[in-house]
Design a protein around this motif. Structure first.
Motif, PDB file in Angstrom:
ATOM      1  N   VAL A  87     -13.390 -11.247  15.036  1.00 47.20           N
ATOM      2  CA  VAL A  87     -12.527 -10.387  14.226  1.00 47.20           C
ATOM      3  C   VAL A  87     -12.173 -11.158  12.965  1.00 47.20           C
ATOM      4  N   SER A  88     -12.847 -10.815  11.868  1.00 45.23           N
ATOM      5  CA  SER A  88     -12.581 -11.460  10.582  1.00 45.23           C
ATOM      6  C   SER A  88     -11.443 -10.696   9.920  1.00 45.23           C
ATOM      7  N   ASN A  89     -10.229 -11.177  10.173  1.00 50.86           N
ATOM      8  CA  ASN A  89      -9.041 -10.418   9.799  1.00 50.86           C
ATOM      9  C   ASN A  89      -8.250 -11.046   8.659  1.00 50.86           C
ATOM     10  N   ALA A  90      -8.371 -12.341   8.451  1.00 53.60           N
ATOM     11  CA  ALA A  90      -7.559 -13.017   7.438  1.00 53.60           C
ATOM     12  C   ALA A  90      -7.762 -12.363   6.074  1.00 53.60           C
ATOM     13  N   GLY A  91      -6.675 -12.111   5.390  1.00 53.84           N
ATOM     14  CA  GLY A  91      -6.769 -11.495   4.072  1.00 53.84           C
ATOM     15  C   GLY A  91      -5.450 -11.624   3.338  1.00 53.84           C
ATOM     16  N   ILE A  92      -5.515 -11.543   2.017  1.00 53.52           N
ATOM     17  CA  ILE A  92      -4.306 -11.581   1.197  1.00 53.52           C
ATOM     18  C   ILE A  92      -4.412 -10.510   0.127  1.00 53.52           C
ATOM     19  N   GLY A  93      -3.276 -10.175  -0.465  1.00 54.79           N
ATOM     20  CA  GLY A  93      -3.261  -9.193  -1.543  1.00 54.79           C
ATOM     21  C   GLY A  93      -2.160  -9.506  -2.530  1.00 54.79           C
ATOM     22  N   ASP A  94      -2.226  -8.859  -3.672  1.00 55.89           N
ATOM     23  CA  ASP A  94      -1.196  -8.999  -4.688  1.00 55.89           C
ATOM     24  C   ASP A  94      -1.266  -7.772  -5.582  1.00 55.89           C
ATOM     25  N   THR A  95      -0.182  -7.451  -6.234  1.00 52.52           N
ATOM     26  CA  THR A  95      -0.180  -6.310  -7.158  1.00 52.52           C
ATOM     27  C   THR A  95      -0.103  -6.845  -8.580  1.00 52.52           C
ATOM     28  N   VAL A  96      -1.161  -6.584  -9.356  1.00 51.75           N
ATOM     29  CA  VAL A  96      -1.260  -7.099 -10.718  1.00 51.75           C
ATOM     30  C   VAL A  96      -1.821  -6.008 -11.627  1.00 51.75           C
TER      31      VAL A  96
END
Length: 250
Positions: A87-96
């Motif tokens: 399960v390749s789940n690691a992730g990040i996000g940002d609002t730009v």
């Protein structure tokens, strides 16, 4: 009675396992009999998740690693047992907003959301760590693939890239019996969600976009991932499973 959704006898690797969807997926997989290998950067949080897993006699394992460090990731996988699911789940996000993009911001998000999953699968295949008929599941995004959001261009495009890679990996690895799919959630109430700058009024208004009248929970997504890991989905590959409460119908 045979249960095609059982994970008994399977060893499952979960990245980003210290919180949110990854944490819940690991816990639910353990309830169905899987042995877990948990990857994340935060040792303390991984210890907490490890203590919550069922079937402790299976010797679940935690590995503290920054998956964007290619050499470290390769070394970690080299020392791992052969697995039946990833399960390749690691992730990040940002609002730009588009006028404020920088190469540094783009690289930060793409390194976790795109490059790390691609390298993860590369090492698993090259080092022969995937059993025949293994299942790889990526946590992608309904936002990235189906419904774009303002100020989410970097995040959404990274998930689109992951979506395209998933389909290519399914094509290339199908001959080995390895299945590759993704889940594509809409808004899920995780720690990341709680950090979003939304008022209660905005929250209630946004929920109206969902046919089922609510955001998802981590369990909603975990159950979809488990389906794709299990033998119940043995003839499914290259598929993006929308789990969105009807968001894309509105």
């Amino acid at each position: 009675m045979c249960n095609p959704y059982s994970l008994e006898g399977k060893t499952i690797l979960v990245t980003g396992a210290s919180s949110g969807i990854g944490k819940t997926t690991a816990i639910e997989c353990s309830k169905l009999g899987a042995r877990l290998i948990l990857l994340a950067r935060n040792a303390e949080k991984l210890d907490e998740v490890l203590s919550l897993l069922d079937n402790q006699q299976l010797a679940h394992q935690k590995i503290v690693v920054d998956i964007t460090n290619t050499e470290m990731l390769s070394s970690v996988i080299k020392d791992m047992p052969v697995i039946d699911g990833c399960v390749s789940n690691a992730g990040i996000g940002d609002t730009v907003p588009v006028q404020f993009y920088t190469p540094e911001e783009i690289n930060k998000i793409y390194s976790v959301n795109v490059i790390a999953p691609m390298m993860l699968v590369k090492f698993l295949v090259k080092q022969k760590k995937l059993n025949k008929q293994a299942s790889v599941v990526f946590t992608s995004s309904g936002g990235g693939v189906y419904v774009p959001g303002k100020c989410n261009g970097i995040y959404d495009s990274s998930k689109n890239a992951l979506h395209a890679y998933m389909r290519v990996a399914a094509l290339e690895l199908g001959g080995r019996g390895i299945r590759v799919n993704s889940v594509n959630p809409a808004m899920v109430e995780t720690e990341f969600f709680k950090s979003l700058p939304m008022t209660q009024e905005q929250y209630e208004e946004d929920k109206k976009k969902y046919v089922l009248g609510r955001y998802g929970s981590p369990k909603d997504i975990a159950y979809g991932i488990i389906y794709l890991l299990s033998d119940a989905s043995s003839w499914i590959t290259g598929t993006d499973l929308k789990i969105d409460g009807g968001r894309t119908l509105m």
